[in-house]
Write an enzyme that holds these catalytic residues in place. Structure first.
Site, PDB file in Angstrom:
ATOM      1  N   ASP A 165       0.792  -1.241   0.000  1.00  0.00           N
ATOM      2  CA  ASP A 165       0.000   0.000   0.000  1.00  0.00           C
ATOM      3  C   ASP A 165       0.816   1.279   0.000  1.00  0.00           C
ATOM      4  OD1 ASP A 165      -2.179  -1.599   0.031  1.00  0.00           O
ATOM      5  OD2 ASP A 165      -2.951  -0.966   1.966  1.00  0.00           O
TER       6      ASP A 165
ATOM      7  N   ASP B 107      -8.604  -7.927   9.253  1.00  0.00           N
ATOM      8  CA  ASP B 107      -8.062  -6.736   8.600  1.00  0.00           C
ATOM      9  C   ASP B 107      -8.015  -5.545   9.547  1.00  0.00           C
ATOM     10  OD1 ASP B 107      -7.648  -7.786   6.005  1.00  0.00           O
ATOM     11  OD2 ASP B 107      -9.787  -7.648   5.618  1.00  0.00           O
TER      12      ASP B 107
END
Length: 780
Positions: free
Chosen positions: A500, A720
């Site tokens: 990311d 997550d």
């Protein structure tokens, strides 16, 4: 560990919204109050509820309620009622107690979301089944309950204080007026983490409300700066206390060294970080020198370091260089006037001359996957708890990555509960042979200002120059030092580099956190690639997001410049990387088997114009990776730099449609034919109805494909992220099952997260694991 897609997306579905007060006024009806056994309240108490359909899949849907206290007084509870016209039937609900009698649905608050201050709101949601049409209720009624008077305020004495490092301070809290029942006051902190409060909650009764209760603030030995403590309670005005941690003027700091030992190959370098345990009263000059042992090892940078009362806790780097011919250990001494000296050791190892690890084109070919014992235990325990489920137990047979998402994770043990990297590689090397080396997968994931566009997986290192030094000396260098020790072992290590990070550089420069972090991302990754590529049996794969992030032509065309900036600044250039990885810890399908033509006209519109895709022509990872591969090669990247796909959670089973369902409307056509069950393509956190995808496979589409391998980087069943609630402030609202995501164009959608759970990032999420196995495609 988490991750996920951090980017602006677009609207998925129309949201049907009914606001109770406005709708009833338009119909000439009165808003209900005091009905159904709910205690009557004065006119100053009122609430409203907005009804919306977040997701509708044809035979069922997810309904959401947004309840708002629109009165002038706090309330302690609420009840919402409405009636359907059709055959909608309740399946399950969350954030409230849901019931249905005939066509009438009643929802009462949960224990944690009933108390609402004036103007505050909360959400509740439920899944329903239906057939035919799904019309919204004609009206929605909200009835409040609880006190009609504002109790008062929380008082704090003093409102500010200084706390010396290594000591404590106190403040007291009380209420200005009596509560009608026992009142819990919670104390939360923000700012300098070196200051902590105890206790973190206090209980006041109607009789002791005015008696001050003490909160103790404890300072660690190394922190500096200010912490704001906020004391809050239901209906009371919150109080804040500002505490400042100040350096100790008493005592002597200790010299700190990490790592205490390392192995350095001939002709290479190692790094040690030096810091002080607490602030000195004045500047301290620290000397580092070899004091005994192998003369082939020497200090070539950082032999003299200066620490001040403000930078004492930031590690400064010392470089140890090995010559090309010596061997053996040396002891180095770190000293300063008035401080107790400490030592560290370095051992020079001969460069490999026979049976050396060679850097192959495909590290997966001919290698034996190493199974992380920590994950295997999690899976086996869950399978046993679920009646020795064979399908669940089979998950442990597939390789998953080892996440090095904190500095502490490198050594493991302690509060991490993990096996350290040194032991993991020792285990892996013992399982490998010269002919069949063991292959381990690690994730490098601790950049300064990590995950700048998200909250669930924010990192521990700040996006500052000092943070970059910490990342290099305390994170990358120790990892490289451990990997170096296995450079001649029968092992290959696939390193996934900073998920990311660079995708945020491509698309999120409008966010101040991302623009601030960008130079540290670029410099940090360049440093990591240099250190890891120097180890011949380490293979670097750079994260490159996924189709729902960089798949738009404008995003894809801007990607090569960012990645070239990082890679070309490495010592080895393009040779420093082995390829890329997409869909890391995400859910985008590898292939959408029935949606293969983005320009196909349906109802006069191209398929990629559907709300779910918003003119993004890359519907799946295979399409995206192929186009991104061609784009990168055209920009100068060698054609040998192929792609991995994380298929750990992108299966979306247990079945896939096999024939096209025709429709005259493009949105209906996409909904009926896609396998991706998310309500919004930008949803990324603990997705409901997801399933395990294809098993880890080398060259799954043949040697000529740009797809090198399918891998499981995100261990299925590890969360997550969590979300802020009344019991804790940490987490990411995008993980809230009752929350929403936006597309950057005014569209708002359900987060798609599994309802009824709140599990922090990286922790075991039993229900999610069970769901992923149930919905696996192919089946486990």
């Amino acid at each position: 560990m988490r991750l996920r897609a951090r980017h602006a997306m677009w609207r998925l579905r129309r949201t049907i919204t009914v606001t109770a007060a406005a709708l009833l006024a338009a119909l000439g009806l009165a808003v209900a109050g005091g009905a159904g056994g709910v205690p009557a309240v004065a006119a100053t108490s009122s609430c409203s509820a907005a009804y919306s359909v977040q997701t509708d899949w044809g035979s069922g849907f997810t309904a959401s309620l947004n309840i708002t206290n629109n009165g002038t007084a706090a309330i302690t509870g609420w009840t919402v009622t409405y009636t359907y016209a059709g055959n909608q039937t309740l399946s399950n609900g969350w954030n409230g107690t849901w019931s249905q009698s005939g066509k009438t649905v009643t929802v009462t608050n949960a224990s944690y979301n009933g108390s609402l201050a004036a103007g505050a709101s909360t959400t509740a949601g439920a899944n329903f089944n239906y057939s035919g049409t799904n019309a919204a209720p004609a009206s929605v009624a909200c009835t409040p309950s609880g006190s009609t008077t504002t109790p008062g305020s929380i008082t704090a004495t003093p409102s500010s204080l200084n706390v010396t490092q290594g000591s404590t301070g106190t403040f007291t809290l009380a209420l200005s007026s009596a509560p009608t029942a026992n009142e819990t006051v919670s104390i939360t902190a923000s700012g300098n983490t070196g200051l902590t409060a105890s206790p973190t909650s206090l209980t006041f009764t109607p009789s002791n409300f005015s008696t001050p209760q003490t909160v103790t603030v404890t300072a660690n030995a190394t922190g500096t700066g200010t912490t704001t403590f906020t004391a809050s309670g239901s209906g009371y005005t919150a109080a804040t206390v500002t505490a400042t941690e100040v350096p100790s003027s008493n005592g002597t700091p200790n010299l700190m060294v990490s790592p205490a030992s390392q192995t350095i190959t001939q002709g290479t370098t190692g790094t040690v970080g030096v810091s002080l345990s607490s602030a000195p009263s004045s500047n301290v000059t620290v000397s580092v020198a070899r004091t005994s042992g192998n003369t082939g090892l020497s200090v070539t940078a950082g032999s003299s370091l200066t620490f001040t009362p403000t930078n004492f806790a930031t590690a400064q780097s010392v470089t140890i260089t090995a010559d090309s011919s010596s061997s053996g250990a040396a002891t180095f001494t770190v000293s300063a006037s008035g401080l107790t000296s400490v030592t560290f050791t370095a051992t020079e190892a001969a460069a490999c001359t026979s049976n050396c690890a060679t850097h192959v084109a495909d590290p997966f070919t001919g290698a034996k996957p190493y199974l992380n014992p920590d994950y295997v235990k999690e899976v086996q325990a869950q399978a046993a708890a679920d009646g020795n489920s064979a399908a669940e137990a089979a998950v442990a047979n597939s390789q998953t990555a080892i996440w090095l998402d904190t500095i502490a994770a490198i050594n493991g043990g302690g509060t991490t509960g993990r096996t350290g990297l040194q032991q993991q590689l020792t285990n892996a090397a013992a399982q490998g042979t010269t002919g069949t080396p063991s292959l381990a997968e690690i994730v490098i994931y601790d950049l300064p200002g990590r995950d700048c566009a998200a909250l669930a997986s924010n990192g521990e290192i700040p996006a500052t120059s000092a943070g970059l030094t910490e990342y290099e000396s305390q994170y990358i260098d120790p990892i490289a030092s451990i990997l170096n020790q296995f450079a001649s072992s029968p092992i290959r290590v696939v390193a996934i580099i900073e998920p990311d990070s660079l995708p945020n550089v491509v698309t999120n420069q409008s966010k101040s956190a991302c623009s601030t972090a960008t130079p540290y991302y670029e410099t940090g990754i360049t440093y990591a690639l240099n250190k890891l590529h120097a180890i011949p049996n380490v293979y670097n794969y750079m994260d490159i997001a996924h189709s729902a992030w960089l798949g738009w032509p404008s995003n894809m065309s801007g990607t090569p410049t960012v990645y070239n900036t990082v890679v070309k600044n490495t010592t080895a250039g393009y040779a420093s990387i082995d390829g890329f990885i997409s869909d890391t810890a995400n859910y985008t399908p590898t292939q959408e088997p029935l949606l293969t033509n983005p320009t196909l006209s349906v109802g006069g519109q191209p398929v990629d114009s559907a709300t779910f895709y918003q003119y993004n022509p890359t519907f799946d990872e295979l399409t995206y990776d192929t186009q991104m591969y061609n784009t990168l090669v055209s920009a100068g990247f060698p054609s040998s730099k192929k792609f991995l796909i994380d298929t750990s959670r992108n299966g979306w089973g247990p079945t896939h449609p096999t024939t096209i369902t025709s429709a005259s409307d493009v949105n209906t056509y996409v909904t009926d034919n896609k396998i991706d069950k998310r309500p919004f393509r930008g949803d990324w956190c603990n997705q409901n109805n997801a399933g395990i995808g294809a098993r880890p496979t080398d060259q799954p589409l043949g040697a000529s494909s740009p797809i090198l391998a399918f891998v499981w980087i995100k261990p299925p069943g590890e969360s997550d992220g969590d979300y802020p609630t009344s019991t804790h402030s940490h987490g990411d609202p995008h993980c809230d099952p009752g929350g929403t995501n936006t597309d950057g164009n005014g569209g708002t959608y359900s987060t798609g997260s599994i309802p009824g759970y709140d599990v922090p990032a990286g922790q075991w999420f039993a229900f999610e694991f069970q769901m992923l196995v149930k919905n696996a495609f192919p089946a486990m």
